[in-house]
Write an enzyme that holds these catalytic residues in place. Structure first.
Site, PDB file in Angstrom:
ATOM      1  N   VAL A 104       1.116  -1.217   0.028  1.00 19.99           N
ATOM      2  CA  VAL A 104      -0.083   0.033   0.025  1.00 19.99           C
ATOM      3  C   VAL A 104       0.733   1.103  -0.064  1.00 19.99           C
ATOM      4  O   VAL A 104       2.038   1.278   0.747  1.00 19.99           O
ATOM      5  CB  VAL A 104      -0.859   0.073   1.346  1.00 19.99           C
ATOM      6  CG1 VAL A 104      -1.846   1.314   1.016  1.00 19.99           C
ATOM      7  CG2 VAL A 104      -1.599  -1.290   1.444  1.00 19.99           C
ATOM      8  N   CYS A 105       0.671   2.086  -0.930  1.00 25.04           N
ATOM      9  CA  CYS A 105       1.292   3.423  -0.709  1.00 25.04           C
ATOM     10  C   CYS A 105       2.760   3.091  -1.130  1.00 25.04           C
ATOM     11  O   CYS A 105       3.211   2.595  -2.192  1.00 25.04           O
ATOM     12  CB  CYS A 105       1.065   4.181   0.567  1.00 25.04           C
ATOM     13  SG  CYS A 105       1.533   5.860   0.547  1.00 25.04           S
ATOM     14  N   THR A 106       3.698   3.988  -0.309  1.00 24.59           N
ATOM     15  CA  THR A 106       4.956   3.923  -0.793  1.00 24.59           C
ATOM     16  C   THR A 106       5.544   2.531   0.038  1.00 24.59           C
ATOM     17  O   THR A 106       6.800   2.152  -0.297  1.00 24.59           O
ATOM     18  CB  THR A 106       5.807   4.969   0.096  1.00 24.59           C
ATOM     19  OG1 THR A 106       5.593   4.910   1.469  1.00 24.59           O
ATOM     20  CG2 THR A 106       5.507   6.121  -0.437  1.00 24.59           C
ATOM     21  N   THR A 124       2.304   3.545  -6.499  1.00 33.83           N
ATOM     22  CA  THR A 124       2.415   3.800  -5.338  1.00 33.83           C
ATOM     23  C   THR A 124       1.911   5.192  -5.108  1.00 33.83           C
ATOM     24  O   THR A 124       1.092   5.635  -5.884  1.00 33.83           O
ATOM     25  CB  THR A 124       3.786   3.996  -5.086  1.00 33.83           C
ATOM     26  OG1 THR A 124       4.296   4.037  -3.738  1.00 33.83           O
ATOM     27  CG2 THR A 124       4.588   5.175  -6.146  1.00 33.83           C
ATOM     28  N   ALA A 154      -1.929   2.393  -4.703  1.00 37.99           N
ATOM     29  CA  ALA A 154      -1.752   3.524  -4.674  1.00 37.99           C
ATOM     30  C   ALA A 154      -1.868   4.204  -3.262  1.00 37.99           C
ATOM     31  O   ALA A 154      -1.379   3.308  -2.433  1.00 37.99           O
ATOM     32  CB  ALA A 154      -2.563   4.535  -5.487  1.00 37.99           C
TER      33      ALA A 154
END
Length: 233
Positions: A104-106, A124, A154
């Site tokens: 998830v995300c970074t 990301t 993202a």
């Protein structure tokens, strides 16, 4: 009786709590409906750690106690996530899954540092999207991206969408829909859908560069990531 599948959420100090808890709630709800799934939170040590909010959290199991899970979920964050990219024990655990690995995300940058994104499409947080080629990945601006056994989401709230998609992959569409109803997931942003052309890019470029400085320091990746951030803007 179906063989039990273990879904392990990786905890490390300073991660973004919604990156962890959003998909954790989704998949824990799935496990409550379908007992063949076991959901755990793992960390290198059983310590209470800070997050990017005032909430403190603690893993329930160590990496050694849950080897080679069927699914791994890696949350992201700011500087602490960049710091985690240099933690070899964490990277080894992420590499050691027996099935799907997700982020998830970074958190996708941790997957990249572990060598899992080379030649794959991935996403990301929008502010770090242009960093993904550093790890051999093709960046894609989508809510979630599946490429083989790797599934990336993202930024932050996208982890919920990713986990609902994963629920359908693991258990089928109807159980995944039941989870969506259970969580009453019906997003209606009060300020409308984001216009990405209006995103505060300068603000986040400066913030991302600060994360790199604080998280990676003199690590060789720091200069290369910073150069990609500057080139993108």
């Amino acid at each position: 009786m179906a063989t039990e599948k273990t879904i392990a959420f990786v905890l490390y100090p300073g991660c973004t709590i919604l990156d962890l808890v959003g998909p954790l709630q989704v998949l824990s709800t799935l496990a409550a409906m379908r007992p063949e799934f076991r959901v755990v939170v793992v960390g290198e040590r059983l310590e209470t750690w800070e997050t990017d909010t005032p909430l403190l959290v603690r893993a329930g199991h160590t990496f050694d106690e849950v080897p080679a899970p069927d699914v791994i979920v890696v949350p992201g964050g700011g500087a602490p996530t960049l710091r985690a990219m240099a933690e070899e024990n964490l990277l080894a655990y992420v590499r050691g899954g027996s099935g799907q690995v997700t982020s998830v995300c970074t958190g996708s940058l941790i997957l990249g540092a572990a060598g899992l994104l080379d030649g794959r499409r991935a996403t990301t947080h929008w502010s770090m999207l242009d960093v993904l080629p550093e790890f051999g990945a093709t960046p894609v601006r989508e809510r979630w991206v599946a490429d083989g056994p790797v599934l990336t989401a993202a930024g932050v709230s996208a982890g919920i969408d990713m986990a609902l998609h994963l629920s359908a992959e693991l258990a089928g569409l109807e159980p995944a829909r039941a989870v969506q109803y259970a969580l009453e997931y019906d997003p209606r942003p009060p300020h409308g859908r984001p216009d990405w052309d209006q995103a505060p890019k300068e603000l986040y470029t400066a913030l991302s560069e600060q994360w790199v400085r604080e998280g990676l320091g003199e690590h060789p990746l720091a200069a290369r990531i910073t150069a990609r951030l500057k080139a993108a803007n």
